[in-house]
Design a protein around this motif. Structure first.
Motif, mmCIF file in Angstrom:
data_model
loop_
_atom_site.group_PDB
_atom_site.id
_atom_site.type_symbol
_atom_site.label_atom_id
_atom_site.label_comp_id
_atom_site.label_asym_id
_atom_site.label_seq_id
_atom_site.Cartn_x
_atom_site.Cartn_y
_atom_site.Cartn_z
ATOM 1 N N GLN A 1 0.809 -1.216 0.000
ATOM 2 C CA GLN A 1 0.000 0.000 0.000
ATOM 3 C C GLN A 1 0.845 1.271 0.000
ATOM 4 O OE1 GLN A 1 -3.079 -0.031 3.023
ATOM 5 N NE2 GLN A 1 -3.291 -2.245 2.876
ATOM 6 N N ILE B 1 3.081 -1.509 -13.213
ATOM 7 C CA ILE B 1 1.729 -0.946 -13.064
ATOM 8 C C ILE B 1 0.859 -1.347 -14.253
ATOM 9 C CG2 ILE B 1 0.398 1.202 -12.975
ATOM 10 C CD1 ILE B 1 2.805 2.485 -11.535
ATOM 11 N N LEU C 1 0.535 -3.980 -8.230
ATOM 12 C CA LEU C 1 0.473 -2.813 -7.331
ATOM 13 C C LEU C 1 -0.929 -2.195 -7.305
ATOM 14 C CD1 LEU C 1 3.853 -1.016 -8.202
ATOM 15 C CD2 LEU C 1 3.391 -2.700 -6.403
ATOM 16 N N ALA C 2 -1.945 -3.007 -7.503
ATOM 17 C CA ALA C 2 -3.320 -2.504 -7.577
ATOM 18 C C ALA C 2 -3.801 -1.903 -6.266
ATOM 19 C CB ALA C 2 -4.265 -3.631 -8.011
ATOM 20 N N ARG C 3 -3.203 -2.296 -5.145
ATOM 21 C CA ARG C 3 -3.647 -1.795 -3.837
ATOM 22 C C ARG C 3 -2.812 -0.615 -3.342
ATOM 23 N NH1 ARG C 3 -4.706 -5.817 0.808
ATOM 24 N NH2 ARG C 3 -5.693 -3.904 1.523
ATOM 25 N N LEU C 4 -1.883 -0.157 -4.163
ATOM 26 C CA LEU C 4 -0.992 0.925 -3.752
ATOM 27 C C LEU C 4 -1.776 2.207 -3.472
ATOM 28 C CD1 LEU C 4 2.092 1.125 -3.402
ATOM 29 C CD2 LEU C 4 2.174 2.288 -5.616
ATOM 30 N N ARG C 5 -1.515 2.807 -2.293
ATOM 31 C CA ARG C 5 -2.217 4.028 -1.890
ATOM 32 C C ARG C 5 -1.289 5.240 -1.837
ATOM 33 N NH1 ARG C 5 -7.158 3.386 -0.091
ATOM 34 N NH2 ARG C 5 -7.088 5.266 1.208
ATOM 35 N N LEU D 1 -3.777 2.724 -10.990
ATOM 36 C CA LEU D 1 -3.669 2.607 -9.521
ATOM 37 C C LEU D 1 -4.918 3.212 -8.889
ATOM 38 C CD1 LEU D 1 0.087 3.640 -9.056
ATOM 39 C CD2 LEU D 1 -0.881 1.341 -9.293
ATOM 40 N N LYS D 2 -6.014 2.504 -8.963
ATOM 41 C CA LYS D 2 -7.319 3.036 -8.583
ATOM 42 C C LYS D 2 -7.439 3.421 -7.110
ATOM 43 C CE LYS D 2 -9.290 2.706 -12.631
ATOM 44 N NZ LYS D 2 -9.668 3.915 -13.388
ATOM 45 N N GLU D 3 -6.595 2.848 -6.261
ATOM 46 C CA GLU D 3 -6.690 3.144 -4.824
ATOM 47 C C GLU D 3 -5.684 4.200 -4.379
ATOM 48 O OE1 GLU D 3 -6.838 -0.236 -2.258
ATOM 49 O OE2 GLU D 3 -8.012 -1.454 -3.659
ATOM 50 N N LEU D 4 -4.946 4.768 -5.316
ATOM 51 C CA LEU D 4 -3.905 5.742 -4.973
ATOM 52 C C LEU D 4 -4.516 7.008 -4.366
ATOM 53 C CD1 LEU D 4 -0.779 5.935 -5.316
ATOM 54 C CD2 LEU D 4 -1.228 7.396 -7.305
#
Length: 552
Positions: free
Chosen positions: A425, A446, A451-455, A480-483
């Protein structure tokens, strides 16, 4: 972990007065960033309670009970309007007035509330400067809340009179859990805590940055002998206690249920660590150990068998401890710490190559979630050992490698880790001398859906990346939808004009539903791009903050 100083509230009595009720309801809006970073989060909780319908049998004390009951009912009815405005009920167990900017006059209103909250278990009035000098008003009512379990008075500027009043009140509430952090109570601790009896059920004692002296530390050591049920003990940022650490170490041997010991910035020496190590073997329930920012403790863990007995420890903080030969002992301990989740070795620049074996053994910690090893002057061999071990750490959520120049041109060593990680994250690679190939690799990871959960992603202070690679990176950023946070700022001495990639960045941001912060300090925007940014601000959510420090 550093938590120092007091926040200012000098405007408390000079501005037009705001009612106590409004201040409490809107307390969160008043929080300054300084206080917000330090304060602990406390939710307002209520508990449903249904009074018994049983009617007591008549006896000769009924008349007295009836009079008392009528007095209590009258008092509750008198305070009912205030309770309603605060959204409180007589059965509520938590009263949180943390950082509400209470003035001296406001303090009288929570005092009036206490008789109407007989089931109160937690009272938090921290970060209200004007509590100081008026605490005696509140302490005089403590006997009315006999069920109180937790009292938080952090950063209230307590005076000697307040301390005496608190000490008297604790005689009626000897089992109270206390937070007196950020109050200068040095030399007066016995006045407050001498009422704690042997076998006390107190589970938490926090005295962060309390200006404790050596005699206070000696008293604390004797006090610990009575607190067998203590679970959290925090003496951080008390730099004058090292001389009495032997007393504290002896006292810790009696706290068999201790789960968290925090001695951050306490001026600990090598000898101090040896004394603590002798106590560790008694702390079988220990989960968190924070010894960060004790620069004189270098070598203290050398030949220290006690650390290996902390088999249930989950977090170890050794930030800025000048670690050198300690690495050998830590390396030997690592395989025994099967529950280990958080390791902070940051800002130990002398550990360098000596940490190679330790980082290699991280593979034995499958539950590791947070690894902070920034600013450790890692060498190529050390980084290689870390990269190979990280493949075996599927639970990693936070990785900070910032300020390790060896990462530059070698990010490919982490490729498998980045591909396999489904939990990551936070990734920080600030000032790592990243080159064009490193960013191309990151963009490729990417693009393939990793790294889909990367914030949070920090790529700041890497000034050698060309515009073409920034373009490729920004074109894939939208995946990176959760960034929530991205930092690509330049070093303080560097200024550079944004390329065409800035347009791709704006486009990507529109597709990131969680993004709130983009760091772009010292990037120079041409007039046309300034217009694009202004148009973006008008057309999209104002919640997205471009931290540019004033585009040049």
């Amino acid at each position: 972990m550093s938590q120092t100083g007091n926040k200012s509230s000098s405007d408390g009595e000079t501005k037009p007065q705001t009612s106590f009720v409004n201040k409490c309801i809107r307390g969160s809006k008043f929080r300054s960033p300084k206080a917000k970073n330090r304060k602990e989060s406390h939710d307002l909780k209520t508990t449903d309670f249904r009074p018994s319908n049983e009617t007591p049998k008549p006896n000769e004390s009924n008349t007295a009970k009836t009079i008392t009951s009528e007095m209590e009912r009258s008092r509750m009815e008198e305070n009912e309007p205030l309770l309603q405005k605060l959204g409180k009920n007589p059965v509520d167990k938590c009263l949180d007035r943390n950082n509400c900017r209470l003035t001296t006059a406001d303090v009288r209103e929570p005092v009036a509330l206490l008789p109407s909250l007989p089931d109160l278990e937690k009272l938090d009035i921290s970060w209200n400067d004007f509590i100081g000098r008026t605490l005696h008003l509140l302490m005089q009512q403590m006997h009315l809340v006999s069920k109180l379990k937790i009292l938080r008075l952090g950063s209230c500027r307590l005076t000697a009179d307040d301390i005496r009043a608190l000490g008297e009140a604790l005689k009626a509430l000897p089992e109270l859990e206390l937070n007196l952090s950020w109050n200068s109570i040095g030399g007066n601790l016995p006045l407050i805590l001498q009422t704690f009896r042997e076998g006390s059920k107190i589970q938490m004692l926090e005295l962060v940055d309390s200006a404790l002296m050596s005699e206070d530390a000696a008293f604390v050591g004797q006090l610990l002998l009575r607190l067998q049920n203590l679970e959290v003990f925090d003496l951080s940022i008390n730099r004058n206690i090292d001389g009495s650490l032997n007393s504290i170490a002896q006292g810790l041997k009696s706290t068999l249920n201790l789960k968290a010991l925090k001695l951050h910035s306490c001026g600990l020496s090598q000898k101090s660590v040896k004394l603590l190590d002798a106590a560790f073997r008694y702390l079988c329930e220990q989960r968190t150990l924070d010894l960060s920012c004790n620069k004189e403790m270098s070598g203290g863990f050398e030949d220290s068998p006690g650390l290996a007995t902390l088999k249930h420890v989950e977090g170890l903080g050794l930030h800025q401890c000048s670690l050198t030969d300690d690495m050998v002992s830590l390396t030997q301990v690592i395989p025994f710490l099967l529950s280990f989740r958080d390791l902070d070795l940051s800002a130990n620049r002398k550990m360098g190559s000596s940490s190679e074996n330790l980082l290699s053994r991280l593979r034995f910690l499958p539950a590791l979630k947070s690894l902070l090893i920034n600013n450790c002057a890692l060498e190529s061999e050390t980084f290689t050992a870390l990269a190979e071990a990280s493949i075996h750490l599927p639970a990693l959520e936070i990785v900070n490698l910032s300020w390790n120049k060896c990462v530059g041109s070698n990010l490919k060593l982490l490729l498998e880790t980045l591909k396999l990680s489904t939990s990551l994250q936070v990734l920080r690679l600030s000032s790592c001398s990243l080159v064009t190939e490193d960013v191309a690799l990151l963009a490729s990871v990417i693009q393939t859906g990793h790294l889909a959960r990367l914030r949070k992603l920090d790529l700041s202070y890497n000034d050698s990346i060309c515009d073409a690679e920034w373009t490729i990176f920004c074109q894939n950023l939208w995946l990176l939808k959760e960034l929530t946070e991205l930092d690509i700022s330049l070093q303080p001495s560097a200024f550079r004009e944004c390329g065409q990639w800035f347009r791709h960045l704006l486009c990507a941001v529109t597709k990131l539903p969680e993004i709130t912060e983009i760091g772009m300090k010292r990037w120079v925007l041409p007039a046309s791009q300034e217009e694009e940014l202004e148009s973006f601000d008008q057309d999209h959510r104002s919640s997205i903050h471009f931290d540019h420090g004033g585009f040049q």
